[in-house]
Enzyme design. Structure first.
Site, PDB file in Angstrom:
ATOM      1  N   TYR A   1       3.082   4.684  12.013  1.00 32.93           N
ATOM      2  CA  TYR A   1       3.284   3.244  12.224  1.00 32.93           C
ATOM      3  C   TYR A   1       4.173   2.572  11.172  1.00 32.93           C
ATOM      4  O   TYR A   1       4.401   1.373  11.241  1.00 32.93           O
ATOM      5  CB  TYR A   1       1.932   2.517  12.337  1.00 32.93           C
ATOM      6  CG  TYR A   1       0.985   2.755  11.159  1.00 32.93           C
ATOM      7  CD1 TYR A   1       1.080   1.983  10.004  1.00 32.93           C
ATOM      8  CD2 TYR A   1       0.013   3.752  11.216  1.00 32.93           C
ATOM      9  CE1 TYR A   1       0.226   2.200   8.930  1.00 32.93           C
ATOM     10  CE2 TYR A   1      -0.843   3.987  10.149  1.00 32.93           C
ATOM     11  CZ  TYR A   1      -0.734   3.205   9.011  1.00 32.93           C
ATOM     12  OH  TYR A   1      -1.572   3.425   7.962  1.00 32.93           O
TER      13      TYR A   1
ATOM     14  N   HIS B   1      -3.685   4.501   4.768  1.00 32.17           N
ATOM     15  CA  HIS B   1      -4.922   3.730   4.608  1.00 32.17           C
ATOM     16  C   HIS B   1      -6.002   4.532   3.885  1.00 32.17           C
ATOM     17  O   HIS B   1      -6.667   4.043   2.991  1.00 32.17           O
ATOM     18  CB  HIS B   1      -5.426   3.284   5.980  1.00 32.17           C
ATOM     19  CG  HIS B   1      -6.801   2.699   5.953  1.00 32.17           C
ATOM     20  ND1 HIS B   1      -7.050   1.458   5.429  1.00 32.17           N
ATOM     21  CD2 HIS B   1      -7.993   3.201   6.354  1.00 32.17           C
ATOM     22  CE1 HIS B   1      -8.353   1.214   5.511  1.00 32.17           C
ATOM     23  NE2 HIS B   1      -8.944   2.260   6.065  1.00 32.17           N
TER      24      HIS B   1
ATOM     25  N   ARG C   1       0.880  -1.170   0.000  1.00 33.16           N
ATOM     26  CA  ARG C   1       0.000   0.000   0.000  1.00 33.16           C
ATOM     27  C   ARG C   1       0.914   1.215   0.000  1.00 33.16           C
ATOM     28  O   ARG C   1       1.632   1.440   0.962  1.00 33.16           O
ATOM     29  CB  ARG C   1      -0.851  -0.054   1.270  1.00 33.16           C
ATOM     30  CG  ARG C   1      -2.113   0.783   1.242  1.00 33.16           C
ATOM     31  CD  ARG C   1      -2.751   0.805   2.629  1.00 33.16           C
ATOM     32  NE  ARG C   1      -2.003   1.668   3.531  1.00 33.16           N
ATOM     33  CZ  ARG C   1      -2.052   1.586   4.854  1.00 33.16           C
ATOM     34  NH1 ARG C   1      -2.791   0.677   5.452  1.00 33.16           N
ATOM     35  NH2 ARG C   1      -1.335   2.415   5.597  1.00 33.16           N
TER      36      ARG C   1
HETATM   37  C1  TPP Z   1     -16.485  -4.612   9.993  1.00 33.88           C
HETATM   38  C2  TPP Z   1     -15.536  -3.475   9.893  1.00 33.88           C
HETATM   39  N1  TPP Z   1     -14.674  -3.228  10.900  1.00 33.88           N
HETATM   40  C3  TPP Z   1     -13.799  -2.201  10.806  1.00 33.88           C
HETATM   41  C4  TPP Z   1     -13.772  -1.402   9.694  1.00 33.88           C
HETATM   42  C5  TPP Z   1     -12.782  -0.224   9.606  1.00 33.88           C
HETATM   43  N2  TPP Z   1     -11.753  -0.589   8.606  1.00 33.88           N
HETATM   44  C6  TPP Z   1     -11.881  -0.199   7.325  1.00 33.88           C
HETATM   45  S1  TPP Z   1     -10.686  -0.836   6.365  1.00 33.88           S
HETATM   46  C7  TPP Z   1      -9.919  -1.574   7.663  1.00 33.88           C
HETATM   47  C8  TPP Z   1      -8.678  -2.368   7.431  1.00 33.88           C
HETATM   48  C9  TPP Z   1      -8.860  -3.357   6.347  1.00 33.88           C
HETATM   49  O1  TPP Z   1      -7.636  -3.980   6.073  1.00 33.88           O
HETATM   50  P1  TPP Z   1      -7.501  -5.005   4.898  1.00 33.88           P
HETATM   51  O2  TPP Z   1      -8.634  -5.943   4.894  1.00 33.88           O
HETATM   52  O3  TPP Z   1      -6.147  -5.593   4.957  1.00 33.88           O
HETATM   53  O4  TPP Z   1      -7.677  -4.117   3.594  1.00 33.88           O
HETATM   54  P2  TPP Z   1      -6.804  -2.884   3.134  1.00 33.88           P
HETATM   55  O5  TPP Z   1      -7.496  -1.660   3.616  1.00 33.88           O
HETATM   56  O6  TPP Z   1      -5.449  -3.040   3.711  1.00 33.88           O
HETATM   57  O7  TPP Z   1      -6.767  -2.950   1.654  1.00 33.88           O
HETATM   58  C10 TPP Z   1     -10.629  -1.343   8.835  1.00 33.88           C
HETATM   59  C11 TPP Z   1     -10.229  -1.828  10.170  1.00 33.88           C
HETATM   60  C12 TPP Z   1     -14.696  -1.696   8.680  1.00 33.88           C
HETATM   61  N3  TPP Z   1     -14.761  -0.968   7.560  1.00 33.88           N
HETATM   62  N4  TPP Z   1     -15.543  -2.741   8.780  1.00 33.88           N
END
Ligand code: TPP
Ligand code: MG
Lengths: 341, 327
Positions: free
Chosen positions: A272, A263, A259
């Site tokens: 971090y 985020h 990435r």
């Molecule tokens: C059920 C839920 N919990 C928390 C969140 C907040 N949240 C959005 S994206 C994320 C991290 C997701 O990480 P990953 O699945 O690795 O995808 P990336 O964003 O790294 O592509 C979090 C904690 C959410 N959208 N949905």
């Protein structure tokens, strides 16, 4: 597990894409889509920093995997249930730069939601993109349902769904994978492993080595490929799609990538990730490596590559201007479409 | 017209609709070979095959989530949650997904889904096989909730729910399955979603209820009739969206209203019914709005004295009606 071949192409070697059944025209198109994805992503980030767009989520660093995956699908036949970073996939499935910008500015004409949802929440019946939401992984069982319904109707298609590695911890991923495995449904589970779930690094997310290791628990194959190499992703996806269409059931393809941005526009990854790490990530930008490959094998020249970039920039400029001027939805329209009207 | 048990009426309606429309299918735990733990789907797998009567893996979020995907693709899934108590693992799919698919896509996608779930107590089901969960969903725009009290409504509302273009929760009371029977129209018979039914006409007091309590309230009203108190009794049938017109008309008729439900009182459907009355018909009232509901405890105990303590019955309802009439 399948390992991606190296992208370092000696001057005179055979074109790797030939062996995959991709023409020179195809790989240029792939590159064009990668450029467009990156261009839109950069532009939205810029618009956010300029205070014009309140929130954006970036796919920077994930374009190669997304375009490689989408090229293995058929937008006329297949359905996609993309997660919020899958901009490249929805572009291949027919969304335009203008659509993306209308969504970024939350305008009435936004084809995803009429300006109701944040950017990155894709949906378009016309383009076989099933409407998505914010709670992660909820789209995964829907993909299984699409595959189930298609089979009941006698339609041979693939339901593609994507998610981050962090989201592969959600019950919905596991429940859906199990359902698809039991019923041998034509689903491709595509994990974009960028090694972070917001700030939480991979080692705190999974106790197994690969997300693809999880597939065996549900009775179907899982592979891990280099997500910086669109051809490696394409090859793995092609196999998964062939299995699905042949009635052999689901597959899990995990693409490894970085990435390159925080985020979201509200995040600060310097809190971090180390400076060194952030520098390191920049050094394997998948767009640069694919460009080098195309130049090395003579599919593109410096001049034709530059022309592609310029074309993309013009398209994005036009889209941005249009979307910025486009009207917002009327406030009272918020009351509509709770139910069928 | 045939007199049918409530449970048979649900079964027959499902079967008729599956015969009429190839797009209707059933998915849930034990719905296939076993025919459902309550036998609502008995015989369906023999007639329609495994492809349309799907024994799902034990995972409620997937049962609902997969059904949502199939509905988006244009089929008409009827998902069964084995006990309403176990709908909780699927709440995210219901509230974040089913309820919002049309809205969030600005009318591009939709979710014509039915989720059937047996609910309610008084059947020795203890804490986790007795709950009424309609209030949790009642707050959510985008979901419709029907709760039939009779065999006829069980059919009419199931057909309407399946044909509805949006998600509908269909809560069926376990105690009604083999207790209640009434005349069910043959063939094509639908009951509109969102329309209450006047069970009894009367002039002294109004009772508004739904589900199993319709029967206890009917018995109570018969009892009170002997004492010279006549009752207007309304069966809501649909708890979302509420039939405000019917509620207000019934209240205006008598000026005294008792709202009854098995679910606990705080934040229950009755609270919304009272609010509608308070907003629109306050000056038609001759007595404060009264509510008789389950106690505000987490769930229904297993031991018989405490189960009886929790459950309303015709005596408890009659008592509340007398008090209201005397006000
Ligand atoms: C059920 C839920 N919990 C928390 C969140 C907040 N949240 C959005 S994206 C994320 C991290 C997701 O990480 P990953 O699945 O690795 O995808 P990336 O964003 O790294 O592509 C979090 C904690 C959410 N959208 N949905
Ligand atoms: Mg991640």
């Amino acid at each position: 597990m399948m390992n991606a071949q190296s992208l370092e192409v000696p001057a005179m070697i055979a074109k790797r894409h030939d062996k995959l059944g991709l023409t020179d025209h195809d790989v240029v198109k792939m590159y064009h889509f990668m450029l467009k994805t990156r261009g839109l992503d950069d532009r939205m980030w810029l618009l956010n920093r300029a205070g014009k767009v309140p929130f954006v989520v970036s796919c920077k660093g994930q374009e190669a995997a997304q375009i490689g995956a989408a090229f293995a699908l058929n937008p006329v036949r297949d359905y996609v249930l993309p997660y919020y970073r899958d901009l490249g996939v929805v572009l291949v499935f027919g969304q335009t730069a203008k659509d993306v910008m209308l969504s970024a500015f939350a305008k009435q004409e936004d084809p995803n939601s009429g300006g109701r949802q944040m950017p990155g929440h894709f949906g378009s019946r016309e383009h076989h993109i099933v409407t998505g939401s914010s709670p992660v992984s909820t789209q995964i069982p829907h993909a299984v349902g699409i595959a189930l319904a298609a089979r009941m109707k006698g339609h041979n298609l693939v339901a593609y769904t994507s998610f981050g590695e962090g989201s592969s911890n959600q019950g919905d991923f596991h429940e859906a994978a199990n359902f698809a495995g039991v019923h041998r449904l034509p689903v491709v589970f595509f994990c974009e492993n960028n090694k972070y779930a917001i700030s939480v690094p991979l080692r705190k997310e999974l106790a197994c080595e690969h997300v693809s290791d999880r597939a065996v628990g549900y009775g179907f194959p899982g592979v891990t490929v280099d997500g910086n190499d669109p051809l490696a992703v394409y090859a793995a996806m092609k196999e998964a799609v062939a299995r699905a269409l042949d009635g052999q059931g689901p597959s899990l393809v995990e693409a490894m990538m970085d990435r390159m941005n925080p985020h979201s526009s509200d995040d600060d990854d310097r809190t971090y990730r180390s400076k060194d790490e952030l520098e390191e990530v920049k050094s394997h930008d998948p767009i640069l490596s694919f460009r080098d490959y195309l130049l090395d094998c003579g599919v593109l020249t410096e001049a034709s590559e530059k022309a592609l970039r310029e074309e993309v920039t013009v398209e994005i400029n036009v889209a941005t201007t249009y979307a910025e001027k486009a009207p917002y939805p009327h406030p009272e329209q918020a009351l509509r479409y709770v139910f069928a009207e | 017209m045939t007199v049918k048990l409530y449970i048979d009426s649900i079964h027959d309606a499902l079967q008729e609709e599956m015969r009429r429309d190839d797009g209707v299918f059933v998915v849930g735990e034990d719905v296939g070979v076993r025919g459902g733990v309550f036998r609502v789907t008995q015989g369906l797998i023999e007639e329609f095959g495994e492809a349309r009567v799907i024994d799902a893996p034990l995972a409620e979020s997937a049962i609902v989530g997969v059904a949502i995907g199939a509905a988006a693709y244009g089929l008409k899934p009827v998902a069964e949650i084995q006990f309403a108590d176990f709908i909780l693992p699927a709440v995210n799919q219901l509230i974040s997904e089913a309820a919002k698919m049309r809205y969030r896509s600005n009318n591009d996608w939709s979710c014509p889904l039915v989720v059937r779930a047996p609910y309610g107590g008084g059947v020795h089901g203890a804490l986790y096989h007795s709950q009424s969960l309609e209030a949790l969903f009642h707050h959510v725009p985008g979901l419709k909730i029907v709760m039939p009290a009779t065999a006829a409504d069980a059919k009419g509302l199931l057909l309407s729910a399946i044909r509805d273009p949006d998600p509908v929760l269909y809560f069926e009371h376990k105690a009604l399955y083999r207790w209640i029977k009434d005349e069910v129209p043959e063939g094509e018979y639908t009951v509109p979603i969102g329309k209450a039914r006047c069970v009894l006409e009367g002039d002294d007091i109004t009772v508004i209820t739904y589900g199993l309590m319709v029967h206890h309230a009917t018995e109570a009203a018969r009892e009170l009739e002997k004492e010279g108190i006549s009752t207007e009794l309304i069966d809501l049938r649909t708890v979302a969206p509420l039939d405000s017109e019917a509620i207000l008309a019934a209240v205006r008729k008598t000026g005294k209203v008792l709202i009854v439900h098995e679910d606990n009182k705080t934040g229950g459907v009755g609270a919304e019914v009272s609010a509608i009355i308070a907003e629109k018909a306050l000056f038609d009232l001759d007595a404060p709005i009264s509510r008789l509901c389950g106690p505000d405890i987490p769930a229904m105990p297993f031991n018989p004295p405490q189960e009886r303590f929790y459950m309303l019955n015709s005596e408890k309802i009659a008592q509340a009606m007398r008090q209201l009439a005397a006000f």
